[in-house]
Structures are given as C-alpha cells and as structure tokens.
Scaffold this active site. Structure first.
Site, mmCIF file in Angstrom:
data_model
loop_
_atom_site.group_PDB
_atom_site.id
_atom_site.type_symbol
_atom_site.label_atom_id
_atom_site.label_comp_id
_atom_site.label_asym_id
_atom_site.label_seq_id
_atom_site.Cartn_x
_atom_site.Cartn_y
_atom_site.Cartn_z
ATOM 1 C CD GLU A 106 -1.383 -0.213 3.670
ATOM 2 O OE1 GLU A 106 -2.395 -0.924 3.459
ATOM 3 O OE2 GLU A 106 -1.184 0.395 4.736
ATOM 4 C CB CYS A 107 0.827 4.338 0.346
ATOM 5 S SG CYS A 107 0.947 6.126 0.064
ATOM 6 C CB ALA A 108 5.688 3.676 0.711
#
Length: 452
Positions: free
Chosen positions: A333-335
């Site tokens: 998720e995200c990074a």
C-alpha cells in the site's frame, strides 16, 4: 472491564503542540517508573513513532472511521493491557472529524467512546484574556469532559499569570504552562514530521528534551489524578489470534526500516495470529528476502526520499520480482505500491507492476469507502472497506485495468476512476488499510502463503 487510567490530549487546531505534550507526558511518566500506553486518534503513522520512543512500546491508532466505533474500546484495551496510564493524542482540532460526517472520527468522538477526560493544549503565543473565551467555547460545545488546559508557547511569567487569571474566571484548571523551546522541535517535510525511525539518535534526544520540558512545566500529579478519574470502561480486549491458525508457519516478510515506516502494529500481530512467522526486511540494507519467505507485505513510508538507495539495491529488487513471478502473494500500500512499480522518478524499482511513479506537488488526502473490484491475496472481489489516502505521488497507469485478464483494478470508490492493481497473488494500492477492521485479510494472505 478496563480500569486503566487514561487522558486524551486535544487542541483547538492542528499545530498547537499536541504531539509535544503527549510525547513529553509519556516520556516523563516512564522516567518515573510508570508503564505507559501511547495512542493516536486517526490514521497518522508518524506521531506514533515518537510515542513509541517515549513509551518503550508500540504506538497505536484509534480510528473509528477505519475500524468502526465498536472496536475502539477493544483495541484500546488490547494496547493498554497491564499499563499504569494511557495517553491518547488527538487529531487536528478537538471536534474535527471526517469531512461531512460531523465529529465522526474526531478526538471528541474517541474521547467519548473511551469515556476519557480531555486536556486541551492551547497555543497562547498571541493570546491574553481571550484564552478564557476560547476554552469556554470548547468546553460548552460538545459532550466531552475537558478537565484542564496546558498552555503552550507562553512568553513570560507575566504572560502566564495573565492567562491563569483569565482561565480561573471560567473555572478551568491550568495543568501546565510551557515556554518556547527549540530543543524539542522535530524537522518536517512534505507529509509532516520526519519519522523517528529516520532520525533515531536525534529523535531520542528530542524525546529526552520533551520529558524535561514537561517535567518542569506540567503538574504531573494533577494530570495523573485526572487520568485516574476516568471510570471503568466496559470493553473486552481485542485479540489478533485467529480461531483456526494456518498450519506450517509460513514466513511472511514485512518491509521496514527508514523507507517503510507507515504500519499499524496490529498488522504484524494479525499475521502472527493467523499462523505466520513474521520477519522484517529492510529494503535499504538487506539484499535478499528472509529465508523461506512465502509472502511479502509492504506498507507506507517515504520511498521517494530513498529512491536512489532503493534502486541501488538491485539484488533485493530482483528477489521481489522473482517472488511475484512464481506466484507468491504480495500486499502493498502507498509506498509499497511505488516500490513495486517499474520506476519511481525515473529510478528503477522492483518492476512487479507495469507502471511508473512520480512525485507531484499536490497532496491527495482523505478517507475512501472502497469496494474491491478483483480477487487478491487479502480480499475477494466485492469486499467493502474504508481506507485512507495520503500521498504526493502519482502512478501511471492509475490502475490495473490494463492488466486484464491476468489482473485488474484493486478498488473503486465514489468520484474517482478505479485505482490500484490486483491479481490472485497481488494487491497494490494507494489505500492504507487497518487490518483490524477485517482480520480475515491476514488469514487470507497467510493461507495463500502456505499454499504456494
């Protein structure tokens, strides 16, 4: 039943000193020999890192938007078990919650769910007698008990006396008055404070300075007495243990280190409770995945800050690509999404996704009520969950729709095009999730790991 003394640190607005006070209180009470439990309202990952340094135990989040209000008491009971005091740092202003939803998700909402007294931190730098009107307004607006005020950025003894006199008029105890102190400041960048894990030596020094500041400026006995006034809370501690753990103890690697600091403590606990052997891998230092790795979980953080170092670790990038190629499950998720891309600001990344990522000047921020569009290692298609976006990057293409039929988009939510990438062995998205909201995610991933 939970009888842990507890207090919520709130403020009229962001930037008034909540983190300074909460972290300083945790460190000061720990120095006095108390076992302290730290919490943060909302989806913030950075403040809990400083809380953890001060308390010597994981900083945890209490977010009724992400997990539902029915889990706030149980998660609090789990995180505070066996401690002498719990300090809960609020988010934004006391009554600021999810946009368009009243005070849902606000500090006041969580304080009410915990039946905990509130201390209001007021930046008094440019205030005189008007501080009384401000505090009186906050006390009369909602349904929480504001048990006292800690004044921050006080300029002088005369200034402090003026403020105390004004607050005495409205019957509000002043529990502390802190002067300006540069030694406790933490550096910031595009998403807020620099995480403690990226500056551990300096962060430890800041925490020590915060403890000294709070010890010299705050009536610790009065704060503790207020915390002990909280009534017994009716809640059964949350448990990460699955009813039927997956046999075989498959190894699940979790990305950590300075580049990947955004993670809820409950994620690793749920994976372990589902039967996994959880091992941390630091993509800035480790050139291979842990021995026997059968699945990989990559949370959020700041890969854009470490793009060159992540790119230079070619052995690990190739190992992650190989893990995906042989069908072992990956959840990011995200990074983590950025790291799995082909490139990040032109620097080669893992290449698991046929997509490229780049920094952008605009901030994407907010809760999302999402529905899963494709089966993945953590959720079946059709699952509904609330997550949170927080980034200054973009990924092109935005979703895995172009991957069909081998894969598809991860999510859909109102007002936006489909987002993220999903396949039977892959889930990669900007959306941060709190796995306690749906513990089946951990069990599903560990089951997939054991089956590969």
């Amino acid at each position: 039943m939970v009888s842990v003394p507890r207090v919520v640190i709130a403020a009229p607005a962001s930037g008034t000193g909540k983190t300074t006070v909460a972290t300083g209180l945790l460190a000061a009470y720990r120095k006095r020999g108390l076992s302290v439990a730290p919490f943060k309202v909302g989806p913030d990952y950075i403040d809990p890192g400083y809380h953890a340094l001060a308390a010597g135990r994981p900083g945890r989040n209490l977010d009724p938007v992400m997990v539902g209000e029915e889990l706030i008491g149980p998660l609090f009971a789990h995180g505070s078990a066996g401690t002498d005091l719990a300090v809960v740092e609020g988010v934004m202003g006391l009554y600021d919650g999810r946009t368009g939803a009243g005070d849902t998700g606000s500090t006041a909402h969580v304080a009410a769910l915990l039946n905990a007294p509130v201390i209001l931190v007021v930046n008094a730098a440019a205030q005189g007698r008007s501080v009384a009107a401000l505090v009186h307004g906050f006390r009369s607006f909602g349904n929480v008990h504001i048990g006292g005020v800690i004044l921050n950025q006080v300029g002088s003894d005369r200034h402090e006396a003026m403020l105390r006199e004004a607050l005495e008029e409205v019957g509000t105890p002043v529990l502390g008055a802190m002067r300006r102190a540069s030694a406790v400041a933490a550096p910031s960048r595009h998403l807020g404070l620099v995480p403690a894990a990226e500056r551990r030596t300096e962060a430890l020094a800041s925490v020590e300075a915060l403890a000294a500041l709070v010890e010299s400026s705050v009536d610790l006995e009065a704060v503790l007495a207020l915390a002990r006034s909280a009534p017994t809370l009716s809640a059964t501690p949350w448990s990460p243990e699955a009813r039927e753990p997956v046999p075989g103890r498959p190894v699940v690697a979790i990305a950590g280190g300075p580049a990947f600091t955004f993670a809820y403590a409950e994620t690793a606990e749920l994976l372990a409770g589902a039967g996994a052997e959880v091992v941390v891998v630091d993509p800035l230092r480790d050139e291979k995945l842990p021995d026997g790795t059968r699945a990989l979980v990559v949370g959020g953080g700041f890969p854009e800050v470490y793009a060159s170092e992540l790119s230079a670790n070619e052995p690990l990038r190739l190992a992650v690509a190989s893990l995906a190629a042989v069908g072992m499950p990956i959840a990011a998720e995200c990074a983590g999404l950025l790291w799995l891309c082909r490139t990040l600001d032109g620097a080669p990344m893992c290449g698991v996704l046929d997509a490229d990522a780049a920094m952008t000047p605009s901030l994407t921020l907010g809760y999302r009520d999402a529905v899963a569009l494709s089966d993945s290692p953590i959720l079946p298609a059709g699952s509904r969950i609330t997550g949170h976006e927080f980034h200054r990057t973009t990924v092109h293409p935005r979703s895995g729709l172009l991957l069909e039929p081998a894969g598809g988009a991860a999510w859909a939510w109102r007002g936006a095009d489909p987002e993220g990438f999903a396949a039977p062995n892959l889930h990669a998205s900007y959306l941060h999730l709190h796995w306690a909201a749906d513990p089946a995610m951990a069990h599903r991933l560990v089951t997939a790991a054991a089956a590969t």
